[in-house]
Enzyme design. Structure first.
Site, short mmCIF file in Angstrom:
data_model
loop_
_atom_site.label_atom_id
_atom_site.label_comp_id
_atom_site.label_asym_id
_atom_site.label_seq_id
_atom_site.Cartn_x
_atom_site.Cartn_y
_atom_site.Cartn_z
N HIS A 217 0.84 -0.88 0.10
CA HIS A 217 0.36 -0.18 0.20
C HIS A 217 0.56 1.27 0.40
O HIS A 217 0.15 2.49 0.28
CB HIS A 217 -0.55 -0.07 1.02
CG HIS A 217 -2.21 -1.11 1.11
ND1 HIS A 217 -1.71 -2.27 2.28
CD2 HIS A 217 -3.11 -1.28 0.83
CE1 HIS A 217 -2.42 -3.06 2.03
NE2 HIS A 217 -3.65 -2.60 1.64
N HIS A 401 -4.84 8.76 4.54
CA HIS A 401 -5.40 9.35 5.23
C HIS A 401 -5.85 10.51 4.65
O HIS A 401 -7.34 10.28 4.62
CB HIS A 401 -4.68 9.09 6.77
CG HIS A 401 -5.61 9.56 7.33
ND1 HIS A 401 -6.73 8.45 8.28
CD2 HIS A 401 -6.13 11.66 8.31
CE1 HIS A 401 -7.12 9.71 9.09
NE2 HIS A 401 -7.19 10.81 9.05
N ILE A 403 -6.97 11.05 1.77
CA ILE A 403 -7.36 10.96 0.39
C ILE A 403 -8.57 10.11 1.01
O ILE A 403 -10.00 10.09 0.85
CB ILE A 403 -7.26 10.19 -0.72
CG1 ILE A 403 -5.87 11.52 -0.96
CG2 ILE A 403 -7.91 9.06 -1.56
CD1 ILE A 403 -5.17 9.84 -2.17
N SER A 445 -10.41 4.34 8.91
CA SER A 445 -10.73 5.53 9.26
C SER A 445 -12.12 5.74 9.14
O SER A 445 -13.35 6.10 9.82
CB SER A 445 -9.65 6.96 8.83
OG SER A 445 -10.09 7.03 7.70
N GLY A 486 -11.46 -0.43 17.38
CA GLY A 486 -9.91 -0.54 16.10
C GLY A 486 -9.64 -1.25 17.17
O GLY A 486 -7.97 -1.32 16.95
#
Length: 588
Positions: A217, A401, A403, A445, A486
């Site tokens: 990534h 993050h 985007i 997120s 999370g």
């Protein structure tokens, strides 16, 4: 760098459309990804794979007879949302159970697990095998924490072949787990990758250097060395992958049988890979290993990254049979699949969205108007700061993050306005906006902001005025939900480091009798202070965990974006609520 795109935010959607139109023989488009366009005469266990886009042929290119039944596809480098995964499961399952398989990344684990819980509650026998093949992402003693990279292919192929052979769900789960336990990978890169519309790559490698242990990534490598020759790279791969600690349990090196997969990550040419593979083959054979069905090409890419990875699947008799079994997909084909045993799948309207909005009181609709206004302001401030949030994220993470937050905030604001126009109350608006944020943003997120909005909405309801006390209760519940969802705590260098101080300060000030506006301003200050303090922390979770030292001196982007959002909302609470039905300053 990437050169061909229209609107960057639409790239993934347009890519899926084009892929389906070019490959209708194998796949059909469903909400959240693709599913097979044909089905075997006899029902099979369904293998559903997935992850972020940008890795072709993973994941959609591996859907077809003998391999996967469906692929959930998130935005570029962002996990699909739970709703997307649910949709692909429902489009793909055939009544014999579903195996989910994907790389071990926090966002994917969150969303796929949530989807699994939902379909299990509906009676679908759904299991999961997470791929953990990347040897540089964690030591052997913590293999469960390793990432999934090109070794995804071995697990997907074995599982799909077992399903096609008639294995039940227990059998498919067993062999997929065995394939994962016997797969090891290592990746290197010479340059980073550049997302559509971006001016710079997600990470860079110094001139003349090669990064070792990178993620798919755009995560930077864990080490840098001088660029080797092809022979030296082959030796590096084999040396690390044949280290004693990396040989799977039950495998004796001399006489072992292994499937080697030399994978190009985006812009390394096949000819270069063949030169490397010559050395790889020599070294494996010199160690007494028998090479089975070697694969050289692109199997799991990282957009336009210049790099390569080597995967070794150590096979026993059963795994070798399943690996060699026929498969027919857009990007991976082995043997000959019996096309006469396939029937076309008829598309259904199962993905139709229920647009009904429930009844709401005048007071709740007034609060919903304020919430929609706040979401619009959040969209605007995230748009203004997306590049900086991405820069912060790129220092120790994958740089997406900004985007992801941009996609989510835009989707939430659009959905909020749409349901507001149909008379939604506070609960309905926030829940629907949360779902839209999660669906569009994907990733960790996206999941967490979806959880925040949904939990807050549930606390506020649709049938009453919204008071400061109710908002405080809702924010505290959202903080608790995010920590539970999370698995993060204060000190892990995540959004929680700003969210929990915000919730605690808001609760204390409301309990002391402050208005919602005054309490929110004070809590926003606590969030900003806590977000800034994350600069001195070492990350304990997520992709940044592997690059902790690099993040020292830089605040966590998730904490920063949270602080930015609550600061943006604060001024909106200091004006009278847009209502003529008695709503007061205490109204959100």
């Amino acid at each position: 760098m990437t050169r061909l795109w229209n609107e960057p935010a639409d790239f993934a959607d347009e890519m899926v459309d084009g892929f389906v139109r070019a490959n209708g023989r194998w796949v059909r488009k469903v909400h959240g990804g693709v599913s097979r366009s044909t089905r075997s005469d006899e029902p099979e266990v369904a293998v559903v794979i997935g992850g972020g886009s940008g890795h072709y042929p993973a994941f959609a290119g591996l859907v077809g007879p003998g391999l996967a039944h469906g692929a959930a596809m998130g935005n570029l480098f962002a996990s699909p949302s739970a709703h997307q995964v649910e949709s692909v499961i429902r489009a793909s399952e055939q009544g014999r159970g579903v195996l989910l398989s994907y790389g071990n990344y926090a966002g994917d684990v969150l969303h796929f697990t949530a989807a699994q819980d939902v379909v299990r509650a509906e009676g679908v026998d759904c299991r999961t095998v997470v791929v953990t093949d990347d040897i540089f992402s964690a030591p052997p003693s913590e293999a469960h924490r390793r990432r999934g990279i090109a070794g995804d292919l071995t697990v997907f192929k074995v599982a799909g072949a077992a399903a096609a052979a008639g294995y039940d769900i227990d059998g498919v789960e067993r062999v997929a787990g065995l394939a994962n336990a016997r797969t090891r990978s290592l990746g290197v890169a010479f340059t980073g990758c550049t997302l559509p519309g971006a001016d710079e790559p997600l990470f860079s490698v110094p001139e003349g250097k090669m990064a070792i242990g990178l993620g798919i990534h755009g995560e930077p490598g864990t080490d840098e060395v001088d660029i080797p020759s092809a022979a030296e790279l082959g030796e590096l791969f084999v040396t690390h992958l044949l280290a004693e600690a990396e040989i799977p349990d039950g495998v004796s090196l001399d006489g072992a049988r292994v499937v080697p997969i030399l994978n190009g990550l985006g812009s390394v040419k096949s000819e270069e890979l063949f030169v490397v593979f010559s050395t790889v083959a020599d070294l494996l054979e010199a160690r007494g290993v028998t090479i089975v069905d070697p694969q050289v090409g692109e199997f799991c890419t990282s957009f336009d990254m210049a790099g390569a990875s080597l995967t070794l699947l150590w096979v026993d008799e059963e795994l070798e049979t399943l690996w060699s079994a026929p498969s027919d997909t857009p990007a991976f084909r082995t043997g000959a699949v019996d096309g006469g045993a396939l029937v076309a799948v008829v598309d259904s309207d199962d993905d139709a969205v229920d647009e009904v909005v429930g009844e709401a009181s005048d007071e709740s609709r007034a609060a919903a108007t304020r919430a929609a206004e706040a979401l619009g302001a959040i969209r605007d401030v995230i748009d203004e700061n997306a590049d900086e949030l991405g820069r912060l994220d790129s220092i120790a993470g994958d740089g997406d993050h900004g985007i992801g937050m941009q996609r989510g905030a835009r989707a939430a604001a659009t959905e909020a306005q749409a349901v507001l126009e149909r008379g939604a109350g506070a609960r309905s608006l926030l829940v629907r906006a949360g779902d839209a944020w999660s669906d569009r943003a994907g990733g960790t997120s996206g999941a967490l902001w979806g959880e925040i909005l949904r939990t807050l909405g549930e606390a506020l309801g649709d049938d009453q005025a919204v008071t400061a006390a109710e908002v405080s209760v809702g924010v505290t519940a959202a903080s608790d939900a995010v920590r539970a969802y999370g698995k993060a705590s204060v000190g892990d260098k995540t959004m929680v480091d700003a969210l929990e101080p915000f919730a605690n300060a808001l609760d204390a000030r409301v309990a002391a009798g402050d208005s919602l506006s005054a309490a929110w301003v004070a809590a926003s200050g606590a969030a900003r202070q806590a977000a800034d303090a994350t600069a001195d922390m070492m990350p304990g979770l997520g992709r940044a965990r592997l690059h902790g030292e690099k993040s020292l001196g830089t605040p966590d982007p998730g904490a920063v974006s949270f602080a930015l959002i609550v600061e943006t909302v604060a001024p909106l609470l200091d004006t009278p609520a847009p209502s003529t039905s008695g709503a007061t300053e205490e109204t959100s």
